[in-house]
Write a protein that holds these residues in place. Sequence first.
Motif, PDB file in Angstrom:
ATOM      1  N   UNK A   8     -35.836  16.287  41.658  1.00  0.00           N
ATOM      2  CA  UNK A   8     -34.642  15.661  42.223  1.00  0.00           C
ATOM      3  C   UNK A   8     -33.437  15.792  41.280  1.00  0.00           C
ATOM      4  N   UNK A   9     -33.701  16.091  40.035  1.00  0.00           N
ATOM      5  CA  UNK A   9     -32.615  16.241  39.059  1.00  0.00           C
ATOM      6  C   UNK A   9     -32.276  17.715  38.921  1.00  0.00           C
ATOM      7  N   UNK A  10     -31.065  18.081  39.330  1.00  0.00           N
ATOM      8  CA  UNK A  10     -30.676  19.479  39.218  1.00  0.00           C
ATOM      9  C   UNK A  10     -29.255  19.613  38.687  1.00  0.00           C
ATOM     10  N   UNK A  11     -28.961  20.814  38.263  1.00  0.00           N
ATOM     11  CA  UNK A  11     -27.675  21.146  37.658  1.00  0.00           C
ATOM     12  C   UNK A  11     -26.525  20.890  38.622  1.00  0.00           C
ATOM     13  N   UNK A  12     -25.419  20.380  38.071  1.00  0.00           N
ATOM     14  CA  UNK A  12     -24.214  20.116  38.860  1.00  0.00           C
ATOM     15  C   UNK A  12     -23.051  20.888  38.252  1.00  0.00           C
ATOM     16  N   UNK A  13     -22.654  21.978  38.901  1.00  0.00           N
ATOM     17  CA  UNK A  13     -21.587  22.812  38.347  1.00  0.00           C
ATOM     18  C   UNK A  13     -20.249  22.086  38.339  1.00  0.00           C
TER      19      UNK A  13
ATOM     20  N   UNK B  15     -16.199  17.853  33.310  1.00  0.00           N
ATOM     21  CA  UNK B  15     -16.373  17.266  31.973  1.00  0.00           C
ATOM     22  C   UNK B  15     -15.885  18.231  30.894  1.00  0.00           C
ATOM     23  N   UNK B  16     -16.147  19.523  31.087  1.00  0.00           N
ATOM     24  CA  UNK B  16     -15.707  20.515  30.102  1.00  0.00           C
ATOM     25  C   UNK B  16     -14.187  20.583  30.035  1.00  0.00           C
ATOM     26  N   UNK B  17     -13.533  20.514  31.199  1.00  0.00           N
ATOM     27  CA  UNK B  17     -12.073  20.562  31.202  1.00  0.00           C
ATOM     28  C   UNK B  17     -11.471  19.328  30.539  1.00  0.00           C
ATOM     29  N   UNK B  18     -12.113  18.166  30.721  1.00  0.00           N
ATOM     30  CA  UNK B  18     -11.612  16.937  30.096  1.00  0.00           C
ATOM     31  C   UNK B  18     -11.774  16.970  28.582  1.00  0.00           C
ATOM     32  N   UNK B  19     -12.857  17.592  28.116  1.00  0.00           N
ATOM     33  CA  UNK B  19     -13.134  17.619  26.674  1.00  0.00           C
ATOM     34  C   UNK B  19     -12.553  18.841  25.977  1.00  0.00           C
ATOM     35  N   UNK B  20     -11.967  19.749  26.748  1.00  0.00           N
ATOM     36  CA  UNK B  20     -11.378  20.945  26.163  1.00  0.00           C
ATOM     37  C   UNK B  20     -12.390  21.976  25.716  1.00  0.00           C
ATOM     38  N   UNK B  21     -13.591  21.949  26.309  1.00  0.00           N
ATOM     39  CA  UNK B  21     -14.648  22.889  25.907  1.00  0.00           C
ATOM     40  C   UNK B  21     -14.941  23.937  26.978  1.00  0.00           C
ATOM     41  N   UNK B  22     -14.065  24.048  27.985  1.00  0.00           N
ATOM     42  CA  UNK B  22     -14.291  25.027  29.041  1.00  0.00           C
ATOM     43  C   UNK B  22     -13.759  24.516  30.354  1.00  0.00           C
ATOM     44  N   UNK B  23     -14.351  25.003  31.442  1.00  0.00           N
ATOM     45  CA  UNK B  23     -13.903  24.607  32.766  1.00  0.00           C
ATOM     46  C   UNK B  23     -14.661  25.377  33.824  1.00  0.00           C
ATOM     47  N   UNK B  24     -13.969  25.746  34.884  1.00  0.00           N
ATOM     48  CA  UNK B  24     -14.622  26.375  36.029  1.00  0.00           C
ATOM     49  C   UNK B  24     -14.932  27.859  35.802  1.00  0.00           C
ATOM     50  N   UNK B  25     -14.505  28.425  34.666  1.00  0.00           N
ATOM     51  CA  UNK B  25     -14.766  29.831  34.393  1.00  0.00           C
ATOM     52  C   UNK B  25     -15.559  30.043  33.109  1.00  0.00           C
ATOM     53  N   UNK B  26     -15.821  28.991  32.404  1.00  0.00           N
ATOM     54  CA  UNK B  26     -16.601  29.087  31.167  1.00  0.00           C
ATOM     55  C   UNK B  26     -17.180  27.722  30.846  1.00  0.00           C
TER      56      UNK B  26
END
Length: 217
Positions: free
Chosen positions: A49-54, A60-71
């Motif tokens: 029931x636990x699966x990856x959420x793109x 979260x990556x965009x908020x933390x400055x570690x990536x986004x929808x392309x990385x």
Amino acid sequence: MLLDLVKDIVAPKASGGTLHIKKGQIFRVIAHEGKQVLDLTFLNANNYKEHYASELSAFLASLSGTGGYYSLRNLYSKPPFENLMATVVDDIVGSGGRGGDTGGHFMMCHCSNRLLDHLGFPGTRTCSDNFADAFAQIGLKQEDTFDETIFNVWMQSWIAEDGGMASLPPLVEKDDSIDFRAEMDLIAVYSVCPDETSPCNDFEAKSLKLQVLQFSV
């Protein structure tokens, strides 16, 4: 540290499948025939029931400055779990080594029968068909999970100014790879994208090499 090879397979073109990856192991995808994308999701091997959420991972990556929808570096599971599932530890394409800000990957959905019908290619095999085959390997039906939340490995697509999706051939080159470190026991569920109607595989479906590795003791 040295890595020992645990599993080494060639995933045929236009196919779907699964691989079990233990916590701490490395899951490596290799473009051994050139420009080809992989549609990828992860399940907790001990709780399907636990699966990856793109979407969550990209936000979260965009908020933390570690990536986004392309990385992406950190791959999280869907609510209510929201656990770190995997970490990208080596990625020449997504790190910008092969292109610009949108040249790495695409955190979005996969092709389906309705989509290909709409594009004028009825009866064409899709990633949705591949995922149905893959989930069957672990006793699931496709409708048992939401497989539209995908890490589109090496897919060079983006949202254009008019709101539509644009695509170009992937920037990955022959023998490039990407490494994911499992942060829990995982099942990688994958589709070797069968599309030959668009630039996403450079108009030719190919096989991919998949490896599981672990650090030497």
